[in-house]
Design an enzyme around this catalytic site. Structure first.
Site, PDB file in Angstrom:
ATOM      1  N   ASP A 100      41.466  29.472 -17.187  1.00 39.41           N
ATOM      2  CA  ASP A 100      40.109  29.586 -16.668  1.00 39.41           C
ATOM      3  C   ASP A 100      39.167  29.101 -17.765  1.00 39.41           C
ATOM      4  O   ASP A 100      39.234  29.567 -18.901  1.00 39.41           O
ATOM      5  CB  ASP A 100      39.837  31.073 -16.364  1.00 39.41           C
ATOM      6  CG  ASP A 100      38.938  31.277 -15.170  1.00 39.41           C
ATOM      7  OD1 ASP A 100      37.856  30.670 -15.158  1.00 39.41           O
ATOM      8  OD2 ASP A 100      39.305  32.051 -14.278  1.00 39.41           O
ATOM      9  N   ASP A 202      34.888  27.852 -14.058  1.00 43.75           N
ATOM     10  CA  ASP A 202      34.041  28.908 -13.510  1.00 43.75           C
ATOM     11  C   ASP A 202      32.664  28.349 -13.117  1.00 43.75           C
ATOM     12  O   ASP A 202      32.077  27.554 -13.865  1.00 43.75           O
ATOM     13  CB  ASP A 202      33.871  29.981 -14.601  1.00 43.75           C
ATOM     14  CG  ASP A 202      33.292  31.275 -14.099  1.00 43.75           C
ATOM     15  OD1 ASP A 202      33.928  31.914 -13.250  1.00 43.75           O
ATOM     16  OD2 ASP A 202      32.192  31.652 -14.559  1.00 43.75           O
ATOM     17  N   GLU A 265      35.297  25.977  -9.399  1.00 43.90           N
ATOM     18  CA  GLU A 265      34.817  27.075  -8.554  1.00 43.90           C
ATOM     19  C   GLU A 265      33.429  26.708  -8.062  1.00 43.90           C
ATOM     20  O   GLU A 265      32.492  26.618  -8.857  1.00 43.90           O
ATOM     21  CB  GLU A 265      34.754  28.402  -9.318  1.00 43.90           C
ATOM     22  CG  GLU A 265      34.396  29.560  -8.386  1.00 43.90           C
ATOM     23  CD  GLU A 265      33.635  30.716  -9.014  1.00 43.90           C
ATOM     24  OE1 GLU A 265      33.493  31.757  -8.360  1.00 43.90           O
ATOM     25  OE2 GLU A 265      33.133  30.581 -10.154  1.00 43.90           O
ATOM     26  N   HIS A 326      39.611  37.242  -7.105  1.00 42.21           N
ATOM     27  CA  HIS A 326      39.237  38.487  -7.778  1.00 42.21           C
ATOM     28  C   HIS A 326      37.774  38.877  -7.535  1.00 42.21           C
ATOM     29  O   HIS A 326      37.299  39.837  -8.123  1.00 42.21           O
ATOM     30  CB  HIS A 326      39.490  38.325  -9.275  1.00 42.21           C
ATOM     31  CG  HIS A 326      38.627  37.263  -9.879  1.00 42.21           C
ATOM     32  ND1 HIS A 326      38.784  35.915  -9.578  1.00 42.21           N
ATOM     33  CD2 HIS A 326      37.573  37.325 -10.708  1.00 42.21           C
ATOM     34  CE1 HIS A 326      37.868  35.209 -10.205  1.00 42.21           C
ATOM     35  NE2 HIS A 326      37.114  36.039 -10.902  1.00 42.21           N
ATOM     36  N   ASP A 327      37.053  38.095  -6.728  1.00 42.91           N
ATOM     37  CA  ASP A 327      35.641  38.382  -6.471  1.00 42.91           C
ATOM     38  C   ASP A 327      35.384  38.868  -5.049  1.00 42.91           C
ATOM     39  O   ASP A 327      34.262  39.273  -4.741  1.00 42.91           O
ATOM     40  CB  ASP A 327      34.794  37.118  -6.696  1.00 42.91           C
ATOM     41  CG  ASP A 327      34.775  36.687  -8.154  1.00 42.91           C
ATOM     42  OD1 ASP A 327      34.826  37.561  -9.028  1.00 42.91           O
ATOM     43  OD2 ASP A 327      34.714  35.464  -8.408  1.00 42.91           O
TER      44      ASP A 327
HETATM   45  C1  GLC Z   1      32.757  33.568 -11.342  1.00 42.69           C
HETATM   46  C2  GLC Z   1      33.909  34.502 -11.548  1.00 42.69           C
HETATM   47  C3  GLC Z   1      33.412  35.913 -11.523  1.00 42.69           C
HETATM   48  C4  GLC Z   1      32.427  36.074 -12.653  1.00 42.69           C
HETATM   49  C5  GLC Z   1      31.306  35.041 -12.554  1.00 42.69           C
HETATM   50  C6  GLC Z   1      30.531  34.965 -13.829  1.00 42.69           C
HETATM   51  O1  GLC Z   1      32.209  33.663 -10.074  1.00 42.69           O
HETATM   52  O2  GLC Z   1      34.900  34.259 -10.593  1.00 42.69           O
HETATM   53  O3  GLC Z   1      34.436  36.859 -11.634  1.00 42.69           O
HETATM   54  O4  GLC Z   1      31.878  37.363 -12.650  1.00 42.69           O
HETATM   55  O5  GLC Z   1      31.806  33.756 -12.331  1.00 42.69           O
HETATM   56  O6  GLC Z   1      31.311  34.355 -14.831  1.00 42.69           O
END
Ligand code: GLC
Length: 529
Positions: A100, A202, A265, A326-327
């Site tokens: 990541d 991310d 992402e 995980h979100d």
């Molecule tokens: C992304 C991650 C999340 C995190 C956010 C800030 O959306 O998947 O878990 O809190 O970024 O880094």
């Protein structure tokens, strides 16, 4: 499409949330040795790659998404030697390893930010986004933090605000500064040189902000009951045109190494998402497509979004689908345990690289978290809205030994285990050919055997009531996928009987979803296998 297709086109990605996979050192938090110890499970599933959420030194304010050193390992997770051993063990098993990369922001404890905030004339001041207060002394723009409240934090010592799209302890880097870009690209090279197979980047669409710092407009249709930040659009704080130049540069860093993958992402509608493939496909290989997470569980809507996505893809752009992460609430909680099986079949038979989330292969559900066990800063900042992410991050359920095999007896896991762990775990489901885990293994095995499912063309057949029917075809072989997204039983008359059932969600040939080789579709346009 040749059988030589890149691994990330044929392959399947499995997301490991490292805090929750396997604890080996008795602190209730998963670690790198734990992941290594459990690689055989990953191999037995049949996936090709693991993507591991951040494992770098971090104050853990956002559980690793607040990084204090891009080129180290967080001691909670182990050492660099543990990482090297994990990478070697993965390679031995033929598994790819994707890390990541969190380039949008650092921790406020990162040495870069400590320097940046130390004075207005520090050489790293411009590495972050500092602005004078508005004339009334308030924040420079109306931009909001995704985690509640203003996106701007006032720094008493230097009399300016800095911008943070997430927590105040996650200041955003200034991607307009070439030194910042080079520093992050160097950290990418550090891991690529070690042999990692790619990055999941991310919040890729957040990287560049408006250079004129204009206020964001109100959202004319804010979703009811959702994130309070949705009351504004993010017109000027995210998805700026200049972001594509950055993505192209990141891709160029990757392209200096063979066979690496760049995953982004990006939470945007199809038409804006596909821009992240980049001009001449020189952007992200796989801009994550989250539509199976956001869509209603409705045959027609899913059919339409698949078609729209297929149409929107640039020529040669490779599709992908994500069912959970995980979100977000787990798939079995979103659609119910029975439909979670249908969802597995959908994910693994659509055209495009599938990404699955640890525990979904067991049908794990969201776990209610008692108030005194809440960990997620999102839940703490905007409590009671159901936005907290702890419920989908609970420990993996391995067997019926203490703590489900996740941690040693007497250790308190960082999040509570699901109540059903004694009966619902990898060991128990492995013994049951009718389990969700067995279905995942069978589906993945079939996808590997049948190029039609991994590389084949997609053709819509029908979306009628709760039924979603489509076919996949490769080199003259066509497989028909029949999914029932409803609770009612349906008889489906397939022309000529439809051929043999290859696999069904309900224990072979009797369930609500099946895969059938399809003479009807073959006759319509394809040659025999
Ligand atoms: C992304 C991650 C999340 C995190 C956010 C800030 O959306 O998947 O878990 O809190 O970024 O880094």
């Amino acid at each position: 499409m040749s059988s030589e297709a890149e691994w990330w086109k044929r392959g399947i990605v499995y997301q490991v949330y490292p805090r929750s996979f396997q604890d080996t050192d008795g602190d209730g938090v998963g670690d790198l040795r734990g992941i290594r110890q459990r690689l055989d499970h990953v191999v037995s599933l049949g996936v090709d790659a693991i993507w591991i959420s951040p494992i770098f030194p971090s104050p853990m304010k956002d559980f690793g998404y607040d990084i204090a050193d891009y080129c180290g390992i967080e001691p909670l997770f182990g050492t660099m030697a543990d990482f090297d051993a994990l990478l070697a063990a993965a390679k031995e098993r033929g598994l790819k390893l994707v890390l990541d990369l969190v380039p949008n922001h650092t921790s406020d404890q990162h040495p870069w930010f400590l320097e940046s905030r130390s004075s207005r004339d520090n050489p790293k001041r411009d590495w972050y986004i500092w602005r004078d207060p508005a004339p009334d002394g308030g924040p420079p723009t109306n931009w909001l933090s995704e985690f509640g409240g203003s996106g701007w934090e006032y720094d008493e010592a230097t009399g300016q605000y800095y911008y943070h799209a997430f927590l105040a302890s996650q200041p955003d880097l200034n991607w307009r500064n070439p030194e910042v870009r080079e520093a992050i690209y160097d950290s990418m090279r550090f891991w690529l040189d070690k042999g990692v197979d790619g990055f999941r980047v991310d919040v890729m669409w957040h990287l560049v902000k408006d250079d004129q710092f204009r206020d964001n407009p109100p959202n004319p249709n804010p979703p009811a009951g959702g994130n309070p930040a949705n009351r504004l659009l993010t017109t000027y704080s995210a998805d700026r045109p200049e972001v594509h130049e950055v993505v192209r540069e990141m891709r160029a860093v990757m392209d200096a190494y063979p066979e690496r993958v760049l995953i982004g992402e990006i939470w945007l509608p199809s038409e804006r998402l596909v821009a992240y493939y980049g001009e001449d496909l020189k952007g992200a290989h796989l801009p994550f497509n989250f539509q199976l997470i956001t869509s209603a569980w409705d045959a027609r809507q899913i059919r339409d979004l698949v078609e729209e996505y297929e149409r929107a893809l640039p020529k040669g752009g490779w599709p992908n689908w994500v069912l959970g992460n995980h979100d977000r609430s787990r798939i079995a909680s979103r659609v119910g345990p029975r439909q979670a099986r249908v969802a597995a079949m959908l994910l693994l038979t659509l055209r495009g690289t599938p990404t699955l989330y640890y525990g979904d292969e067991l049908g794990m559900m969201d776990v209610p978290i008692p108030p005194d066990r809440v960990q997620d800063p999102f839940e703490k900042n905007v409590p009671g809205l159901g936005l907290g992410r702890d419920p989908c991050r609970t420990p993996m359920q391995w067997d019926d030994s203490p703590n489900a095999g996740f941690a040693a007896e007497g250790v308190e896991p960082w999040l509570p285990l699901a109540e059903d762990w004694k009966t619902n775990n990898v060991a128990a489901q492995s013994r049951d050919p009718g389990s969700v885990l067995s279905l995942y293994r069978d589906l993945i095995a079939l996808r590997r055997e049948e190029p039609a499912l991994s590389l084949g063309d997609y053709q819509d057949v029908t979306a009628l009531g709760t039924l979603l029917v489509y076919s996949r075809t490769h080199a003259g072989r066509t497989i028909l996928v029949v999914l029932n997204l409803g609770a009612e039983r349906h008889e489906v008359a397939l022309p000529d009987g439809g051929g043999d059932v290859l696999l069904s969600t309900g224990g072979h040939a009797r369930g609500s979803a099946c895969l059938a080789p399809c003479p009807w579709v073959r006759r319509k346009g394809c040659s025999s296998p």
